[in-house]
Design a protein around this motif. Structure first.
Motif, mmCIF file in Angstrom:
data_model
loop_
_atom_site.group_PDB
_atom_site.id
_atom_site.type_symbol
_atom_site.label_atom_id
_atom_site.label_comp_id
_atom_site.label_asym_id
_atom_site.label_seq_id
_atom_site.Cartn_x
_atom_site.Cartn_y
_atom_site.Cartn_z
ATOM 1 N N LEU A 185 0.758 -1.250 0.003
ATOM 2 C CA LEU A 185 -0.037 0.014 0.096
ATOM 3 C C LEU A 185 0.787 1.450 -0.059
ATOM 4 N N GLU A 186 0.344 2.293 -0.735
ATOM 5 C CA GLU A 186 1.038 3.610 -0.695
ATOM 6 C C GLU A 186 0.052 4.554 -0.084
ATOM 7 N N ILE A 187 -0.140 4.625 1.291
ATOM 8 C CA ILE A 187 -1.199 5.222 1.753
ATOM 9 C C ILE A 187 -1.394 6.728 1.480
ATOM 10 N N SER A 189 -1.042 8.483 -0.917
ATOM 11 C CA SER A 189 -1.764 8.528 -2.254
ATOM 12 C C SER A 189 -2.730 7.856 -2.628
ATOM 13 N N ASN A 190 -2.984 6.925 -1.716
ATOM 14 C CA ASN A 190 -4.293 6.077 -1.771
ATOM 15 C C ASN A 190 -4.199 4.964 -2.837
ATOM 16 N N TYR A 191 -3.012 4.509 -2.981
ATOM 17 C CA TYR A 191 -2.767 3.343 -4.014
ATOM 18 C C TYR A 191 -2.409 2.083 -3.231
ATOM 19 N N TYR A 192 -2.849 1.051 -4.283
ATOM 20 C CA TYR A 192 -2.530 -0.413 -3.645
ATOM 21 C C TYR A 192 -1.789 -1.131 -4.893
ATOM 22 N N VAL A 193 -0.906 -2.252 -4.641
ATOM 23 C CA VAL A 193 -0.523 -3.000 -5.835
ATOM 24 C C VAL A 193 -0.713 -4.518 -5.066
ATOM 25 N N VAL A 194 -1.171 -5.164 -6.337
ATOM 26 C CA VAL A 194 -1.406 -6.648 -5.892
ATOM 27 C C VAL A 194 -0.577 -7.385 -6.633
ATOM 28 N N SER A 205 -6.845 1.840 -7.091
ATOM 29 C CA SER A 205 -7.163 3.051 -5.812
ATOM 30 C C SER A 205 -7.498 2.155 -4.624
ATOM 31 N N ILE A 206 -7.162 2.518 -3.430
ATOM 32 C CA ILE A 206 -7.688 1.834 -1.979
ATOM 33 C C ILE A 206 -8.964 2.286 -1.919
ATOM 34 N N MET A 235 5.716 6.193 -10.405
ATOM 35 C CA MET A 235 5.343 5.084 -9.329
ATOM 36 C C MET A 235 6.367 3.958 -9.872
ATOM 37 N N THR A 236 7.174 3.569 -9.114
ATOM 38 C CA THR A 236 8.246 2.557 -9.310
ATOM 39 C C THR A 236 8.033 1.153 -8.477
ATOM 40 N N PHE A 237 7.957 -0.048 -9.175
ATOM 41 C CA PHE A 237 7.644 -1.267 -8.604
ATOM 42 C C PHE A 237 8.793 -2.016 -8.782
ATOM 43 N N ILE A 238 9.062 -2.890 -7.826
ATOM 44 C CA ILE A 238 9.873 -4.363 -7.772
ATOM 45 C C ILE A 238 9.171 -5.587 -7.471
#
Length: 338
Positions: A185-187, A189-194, A205-206, A235-238
């Motif tokens: 979660l990126e609280i 900015s109200n984002y999630y990644v699954v 969006s959360i 937004m960077t994801f790993i």
């Protein structure tokens, strides 16, 4: 005869001595790039999960314990011990703690329940409260969104937003038919990644649960773990992949343009980490659980960390340190500024 002997000596030099010298030089380089941990914390029981909240590391074990380690201290303290559970094979045993989170004075604890179910607790001011009607959800991970809401990832690859105060589900959304693996979660900015077994990342969006983007291509198999960070509009994801690959994605939130690359490891990648400014990444590189720390911008390895004895389950960056935990009893803290 002398010419023949000289030729033979030259051949022997090329075949035997020269490779040994090259190996020696390579070993020297590797040794110079390998760092040793600044601090080692050894627990009594095996670690299942760790989660850093400010300067405090929460630890869940396979013995029903939730521990807290202040980073300036050398040993953790016990916050709470969960009650024993039962199964079809044992009448009473300590549950595994699968995920932990903290918001203010409240600690969220997701653990093993009776007969293969899952429990969700709120621990606050010495009191342990079990949230009702969670047994049927088959929760895989849980985290706070705010004081009223928690975010859940289910084994069925559904996401759930749950109201703690009203004790009711606000939404429940199916992302795909693939099994769930992890979320982050990126609280602010109200984002999630699954992440799931298909290798696809679902970014959304959360508040609404809606998927904003699907990121794919770098992992063709199960993604064990995912982390992400927002800097400006990027937004960077790993990702940590079962296919022995680390995936890195960069999503421009203004243009929706995605750039990505992969890094091939020597073993299944069970854990990854990323700095808050998304400049550095880290991943479990091999079967010995050595950690490679690299620059996100160009994949260049910065340092090599060696010291674990079991497979990793978490890698966490702080401002100047890296914290790694394993499925065994060890937590290692590394100084990245050295």
């Amino acid at each position: 005869m002398r010419i023949y002997l000289k030729k033979m000596m030259a051949i022997l030099w090329i075949l035997w001595v020269s490779p040994l010298m090259m190996y020696s030089e390579e070993s020297k380089i590797t040794k110079e790039r390998t760092s040793q941990p600044q601090k080692k914390i050894v627990l009594e029981n095996n670690i299942v999960v760790t989660h850093l909240i400010k300067n405090s590391l929460l630890i869940g074990t396979d013995f029903g314990e939730v521990l807290e380690l202040r980073l300036e201290e050398s040993s953790p303290k016990l916050l709470t011990k969960l009650p024993d559970i039962a199964s079809f094979y044992a009448e009473s045993y300590a549950p595994k703690v699968y995920s932990v989170d903290r918001l203010g004075e409240q600690v969220l604890i997701h653990s093993e329940g009776n007969f293969g179910t899952k429990n969700l607790f709120i621990f606050s001011k010495g009191s342990l409260e079990m949230l009702p009607n969670m047994e049927s959800l088959n929760i895989k991970k849980a985290a706070f969104v705010d004081e009223k809401r928690i975010f859940l990832g289910l084994a069925s690859n559904e996401i759930v937003l749950y109201d703690i105060k009203q004790k009711q589900i606000l939404y429940r959304k199916q992302l795909s038919e693939a099994s769930f693996s992890d979320f982050a979660l990126e609280i602010p900015s109200n984002y999630y990644v699954v992440a799931c077994e298909s290798g696809i990342l679902y970014f959304g969006s959360i508040d609404s649960g809606e998927v904003i983007a699907e990121l794919e291509g770098e992992n063709k198999d199960n993604v064990y773990q995912v982390q992400f960070a927002k800097v400006g509009d990027i937004m960077t994801f790993i990702t940590a992949g079962q296919d022995r690959k680390v995936g890195v994605y960069r999503l421009n939130l203004k243009t929706n343009k995605v750039e990505s690359y992969g890094i091939v490891a020597n073993f299944l990648v069970y854990s990854v980490g990323m700095s808050a400014d998304s400049t550095l990444g880290a991943y479990m590189q091999n079967e010995q659980s050595e950690i490679s720390v690299f620059r996100i911008s160009d994949k260049q390895e910065i340092t090599h960390l060696s010291g674990h004895t079991s497979l990793l389950n978490n890698i966490i960056f702080t401002n100047s340190h890296l914290i790694s935990s394993e499925d065994g009893k060890n937590i290692l803290i590394w100084n990245l500024k050295e």
